[in-house]
Design an enzyme around this catalytic site. Structure first.
Site, PDB file in Angstrom:
ATOM      1  N   ASP A 102      11.602  -5.270   6.505  1.00  0.00           N
ATOM      2  CA  ASP A 102      10.965  -6.473   5.958  1.00  0.00           C
ATOM      3  C   ASP A 102      10.970  -6.528   4.425  1.00  0.00           C
ATOM      4  O   ASP A 102      10.374  -7.425   3.842  1.00  0.00           O
ATOM      5  CB  ASP A 102       9.515  -6.586   6.485  1.00  0.00           C
ATOM      6  CG  ASP A 102       8.687  -5.336   6.233  1.00  0.00           C
ATOM      7  OD1 ASP A 102       9.257  -4.284   5.884  1.00  0.00           O
ATOM      8  OD2 ASP A 102       7.458  -5.405   6.382  1.00  0.00           O
ATOM      9  N   GLU A 183       5.831   9.205   1.724  1.00  0.00           N
ATOM     10  CA  GLU A 183       6.753   9.280   0.582  1.00  0.00           C
ATOM     11  C   GLU A 183       6.481  10.539  -0.237  1.00  0.00           C
ATOM     12  O   GLU A 183       7.395  11.296  -0.561  1.00  0.00           O
ATOM     13  CB  GLU A 183       6.565   8.088  -0.364  1.00  0.00           C
ATOM     14  CG  GLU A 183       6.675   6.696   0.224  1.00  0.00           C
ATOM     15  CD  GLU A 183       5.452   6.167   0.922  1.00  0.00           C
ATOM     16  OE1 GLU A 183       4.491   6.943   1.174  1.00  0.00           O
ATOM     17  OE2 GLU A 183       5.439   4.961   1.238  1.00  0.00           O
TER      18      GLU A 183
END
Ligand code: UGA
Ligand code: MN
Length: 277
Positions: A102, A183
């Site tokens: 997205d 991350e």
């Protein structure tokens, strides 16, 4: 070669989002698209989008563990772990980039990340309370981070805010199942040091990728018995449209439950679709 790793899962927005991303990636030379599918079997709908790009691609089935089927689970982790494992087994040269299905990407991003030596970083737009998440660059070096959720992270960056040279992807590389820390813990597992980070996008002054989010659309159910149209050639196009809508995951068609549908003509309901006129 840039290895663009995209986690994906079925929902009404999946096909339009992947179509939009596909049409961006089709403009990029030397790119290999790895789609990691959160499904026990790779979906045909996703495979068709991949095939139509004419890009080199890898389609991996990477369902999330059952444990994470609740709310606030780490999204896209089983997918990215499977993609990283595939890369470690099959690829030694190139650039790894995690791009969600997205996100919105400027084509300039690819020119920037292609020369990553170890790990490059750059701003991501539409993140948290600052509207952006980015390294802060002083004298050409990363001196700190600007991100509205520090979260006790060594590298408070978004998934779309860095790229990794495959040579720097150590066997120790791993992404944890911890929402918000994927991350950071991944970059820490690479043994990344602040001085290793290569700032891009004009010393982190330009925004070339955005964390766009699409409003969630609740998949509707339409009450219609398609069998009633068997042997009715005049309704064939309409029946095919309904089947396509269902195949692409945008509505369920059920014969005994859901919204009652009508066809309109001259501002009036013209076919009730419960029985043919
Ligand atoms: C944000 C970050 O941008 C993600 O990189 C991070 O994984 C996620 O938060 C997190 O920490 O959980 P966000 O926009 O909030 O992402 O989440 P989504 O876009 O819904 O999901 C991230 C990716 O995982 C997408 O590519 C999505 O297709 C995929 N996903 C999501 C799955 O594969 N399975 C799911 O059940 C949900
Ligand atoms: Mn997202």
């Amino acid at each position: 070669m840039i290895y663009y790793v995209t986690p994906t899962y079925p929902r009404p927005e999946q096909v339009p989002e992947l179509t939009r991303l596909a049409h961006t990636l089709m403009h990029v030379p030397r790119i290999h698209w790895i789609i990691a599918d959160d499904q026990p079997l790779c979906s045909d709908v996703v495979l068709n989008i991949l095939r139509r790009t004419n890009l080199p691609f890898t389609h991996i089935s990477s369902p999330k563990p059952f444990l994470y089927k609740g709310t606030n689970f780490p999204r896209g982790v089983s997918n990215r772990r499977a993609a990283v494992a595939w890369l470690q087994e099959n690829v030694s040269d190139g650039i790894l980039y995690f791009g969600d299905d997205d996100n919105t990407v400027d084509l300039e991003l690819f020119d920037e990340i292609r020369n990553t030596k170890k790990v490059s970083m750059f701003p991501v737009g539409l993140i948290g309370g600052y509207g952006v998440s980015s390294p802060v660059v002083k004298n050409g070096k990363v001196a700190g981070f600007f991100d509205s959720w520090p979260g006790s992270r060594t590298f408070p960056v978004d998934m779309a805010g860095f790229a990794v040279n495959m040579k720097f992807l150590k066997p120790s590389a791993s992404m944890p199942y911890i929402a918000g820390h994927e991350e950071d813990k991944f970059l820490v597992s690479l043994d990344l040091k602040m001085e290793d980070i290569e700032p891009l996008a004009d010393n982190c002054t330009k925004i070339l990728v955005w964390h766009t989010k699409t409003a969630k659309y609740k998949k509707p159910t339409v009450k219609i018995n398609l069998k009633q149209f068997d042997g009715e050639p005049k309704f064939q196009n309409f029946v095919n449209l309904l089947k396509e809508t269902s195949r692409l995951g945008m509505a369920s068609i059920e014969s005994n439950n859901g919204t009652k549908p009508y066809i309109i003509r001259d501002r009036k309901s013209y076919e009730t679709l419960t029985g043919l006129q």
